[in-house]
Design a protein around this motif. Sequence first.
Motif, mmCIF file in Angstrom:
data_model
loop_
_atom_site.group_PDB
_atom_site.id
_atom_site.type_symbol
_atom_site.label_atom_id
_atom_site.label_comp_id
_atom_site.label_asym_id
_atom_site.label_seq_id
_atom_site.Cartn_x
_atom_site.Cartn_y
_atom_site.Cartn_z
ATOM 1 N N LEU A 274 6.954 -12.336 -1.602
ATOM 2 C CA LEU A 274 7.188 -11.582 -2.833
ATOM 3 C C LEU A 274 8.052 -10.348 -2.615
ATOM 4 O O LEU A 274 8.457 -9.704 -3.580
ATOM 5 C CB LEU A 274 5.847 -11.193 -3.469
ATOM 6 C CG LEU A 274 5.019 -12.393 -3.958
ATOM 7 C CD1 LEU A 274 3.702 -11.929 -4.554
ATOM 8 C CD2 LEU A 274 5.796 -13.199 -4.978
ATOM 9 N N LYS A 275 8.360 -10.034 -1.357
ATOM 10 C CA LYS A 275 9.296 -8.932 -1.103
ATOM 11 C C LYS A 275 10.719 -9.347 -1.446
ATOM 12 O O LYS A 275 11.560 -8.508 -1.753
ATOM 13 C CB LYS A 275 9.224 -8.498 0.363
ATOM 14 C CG LYS A 275 7.916 -7.875 0.791
ATOM 15 C CD LYS A 275 8.038 -7.179 2.135
ATOM 16 C CE LYS A 275 8.426 -8.138 3.247
ATOM 17 N NZ LYS A 275 7.359 -9.102 3.558
ATOM 18 N N THR A 276 10.991 -10.641 -1.380
ATOM 19 C CA THR A 276 12.362 -11.111 -1.578
ATOM 20 C C THR A 276 12.529 -12.051 -2.772
ATOM 21 O O THR A 276 13.643 -12.239 -3.249
ATOM 22 C CB THR A 276 12.849 -11.845 -0.310
ATOM 23 O OG1 THR A 276 11.969 -12.956 -0.047
ATOM 24 C CG2 THR A 276 12.826 -10.910 0.890
ATOM 25 N N GLU A 277 11.447 -12.643 -3.250
ATOM 26 C CA GLU A 277 11.533 -13.643 -4.318
ATOM 27 C C GLU A 277 11.480 -12.979 -5.689
ATOM 28 O O GLU A 277 10.650 -12.109 -5.954
ATOM 29 C CB GLU A 277 10.384 -14.646 -4.205
ATOM 30 C CG GLU A 277 10.553 -15.885 -5.058
ATOM 31 C CD GLU A 277 11.668 -16.788 -4.580
ATOM 32 O OE1 GLU A 277 12.576 -17.070 -5.394
ATOM 33 O OE2 GLU A 277 11.644 -17.203 -3.407
ATOM 34 N N SER A 278 12.386 -13.387 -6.562
ATOM 35 C CA SER A 278 12.407 -12.884 -7.938
ATOM 36 C C SER A 278 11.503 -13.746 -8.812
ATOM 37 O O SER A 278 11.595 -14.971 -8.791
ATOM 38 C CB SER A 278 13.842 -12.913 -8.479
ATOM 39 O OG SER A 278 13.868 -12.494 -9.823
ATOM 40 N N LEU A 279 10.624 -13.091 -9.574
ATOM 41 C CA LEU A 279 9.683 -13.799 -10.435
ATOM 42 C C LEU A 279 9.840 -13.366 -11.886
ATOM 43 O O LEU A 279 10.223 -12.228 -12.158
ATOM 44 C CB LEU A 279 8.233 -13.516 -10.005
ATOM 45 C CG LEU A 279 7.798 -13.970 -8.616
ATOM 46 C CD1 LEU A 279 6.360 -13.531 -8.358
ATOM 47 C CD2 LEU A 279 7.923 -15.465 -8.480
#
Length: 208
Positions: A67-72
């Motif tokens: 979740l540091k790099t993934e866009s949600l």
Amino acid sequence: MRSDGLAFYIHPPNYKSHSWEQRKLREVLISLQNNTLSRADLSSEEGIAKNIHYGDILVKFGEVIDLKTESLPMIADETVIAKYKSSFLQNGDVIVADTAEDETVGKCTEIAGLSDEIVISGLHTIPYRPLQKYAPGYLGYYMNSASFHNQLLPLMQGIKVTSISKTALQNTDILYPKSATEQAAIGKYFRNLDNLITLHQREFFLSI
């Protein structure tokens, strides 16, 4: 979905088969609440919480989502946030997609890299929280392996749209090493394998 999860794992020296545990899913994981927000209810730009959508699990996310790099996609409705406060996701939680158009139903992703953001499991998902600590990545890779997914095939229902129930999942088997060190070694092995595959794919496309 990985074709055969743990079959590729090379056991470390002094490996003993009796060092593994087998438990029913209901004995090692508890389910949390998920919301029922559609894509239309989410925002790609602003909101106060992040949302894990089943469609993203099926086609976008790998065994572990950083979740540091993934866009949600985002949730802006504060009433939704308050309703699911007891089910805010944590690192190590596993989110299962319970609906798909084929046998990929049951694909899941493990949460990693979460700090202080609010993240909620979304439509057509079953979020699980381990009752004991596992090494990061182990559950994400095991629950996407053929060893686990083959258990789901006779439990799937539907023709045009396939689904699997929370009740059916309760009786599936979770297999894991007792040793946290070995769990971590398995997670590291598959992360390195994924990184190598990604590197070769990037090199291939750059060469075209």
